[in-house]
Design an enzyme around this catalytic site. Structure first.
Site, PDB file in Angstrom:
ATOM      1  N   SER A 189       4.479  -2.860   3.745  1.00 40.88           N
ATOM      2  CA  SER A 189       5.071  -3.994   3.032  1.00 40.88           C
ATOM      3  C   SER A 189       4.309  -4.310   1.748  1.00 40.88           C
ATOM      4  CB  SER A 189       5.042  -5.238   3.928  1.00 40.88           C
ATOM      5  OG  SER A 189       3.702  -5.702   4.066  1.00 40.88           O
ATOM      6  N   HIS A 190       4.843  -5.252   1.025  1.00 31.61           N
ATOM      7  CA  HIS A 190       4.133  -5.884  -0.073  1.00 31.61           C
ATOM      8  C   HIS A 190       3.152  -6.880   0.558  1.00 31.61           C
ATOM      9  CE1 HIS A 190       7.845  -4.559  -2.080  1.00 31.61           C
ATOM     10  NE2 HIS A 190       7.082  -4.465  -3.168  1.00 31.61           N
ATOM     11  N   GLY A 191       1.922  -6.883   0.104  1.00 26.92           N
ATOM     12  CA  GLY A 191       0.942  -7.844   0.596  1.00 26.92           C
ATOM     13  C   GLY A 191       0.684  -7.734   2.087  1.00 26.92           C
TER      14      GLY A 191
ATOM     15  N   ASP B  63       9.552  -3.417   4.170  1.00 30.56           N
ATOM     16  CA  ASP B  63      10.034  -4.782   4.005  1.00 30.56           C
ATOM     17  C   ASP B  63      11.260  -4.926   3.113  1.00 30.56           C
ATOM     18  OD1 ASP B  63       8.587  -4.112   1.701  1.00 30.56           O
ATOM     19  OD2 ASP B  63       7.526  -6.024   1.577  1.00 30.56           O
TER      20      ASP B  63
ATOM     21  N   PRO C  83       6.702  -0.122  -1.459  1.00 34.41           N
ATOM     22  CA  PRO C  83       6.403   0.387  -0.114  1.00 34.41           C
ATOM     23  C   PRO C  83       7.535   1.279   0.420  1.00 34.41           C
ATOM     24  CG  PRO C  83       5.763  -1.892  -0.262  1.00 34.41           C
ATOM     25  CD  PRO C  83       6.554  -1.582  -1.508  1.00 34.41           C
TER      26      PRO C  83
END
Length: 137
Positions: A7-9, A65, A71
């Site tokens: 995912s992001h973050g 995500d 990602p």
């Protein structure tokens, strides 16, 4: 069945942590995040290393995500080299169902993905509409 969340973050790591809080500690699972100063190449390398650690086979499902995000693109770039399954739009109910589905050893990655996609529409609910309809009865 082995799972990789990307995912992001911190989303992937947080979803994994929340899912484990509900269903207990899980094995054969990894979570990776892409952060502002990271590049997609290093994320791809991390995911590739996890796929290889898990044996590189068709018993791996990657969850991302956001469709077409970095990602997502890192995982897509690996799909030509490994027979992994890839589902995007992951959420907590989906991850919980994935963990529960792998308890049945007869479930293949394809079977689990089909089940997750069939159940996906039930994981997003307009609660105002739900209450209005159900309170009328």
């Amino acid at each position: 069945m082995k799972y990789i969340f990307v995912s992001h973050g911190d989303l992937a790591k947080s979803i994994l942590g929340s899912a484990q809080m509900i269903v207990g500690e899980q094995t054969n699972v990894k979570a990776f995040g892409l952060y502002p100063n990271d590049d997609i190449g290093s994320l791809k390398d991390q995911v590739k290393a996890a796929i290889e650690e898990f044996g590189g086979g068709n018993d791996i499902i990657c969850f991302t995500d956001l469709f077409s995000g970095s990602p997502f693109n890192a995982v897509v770039a690996l799909m030509g080299d490994y027979p992994i399954r890839h589902i995007t739009g992951m959420n907590l109910p989906m991850v919980l169902e994935a963990f529960m589905s792998r308890m049945n050893e007869d479930n293949s990655a394809e079977t689990i993905c089909e089940k997750l996609l069939n159940e996906a529409p039930t994981t997003v609910i307009d609660v105002n509409h739900y209450l209005a309809v159900n309170l009328e009865d």
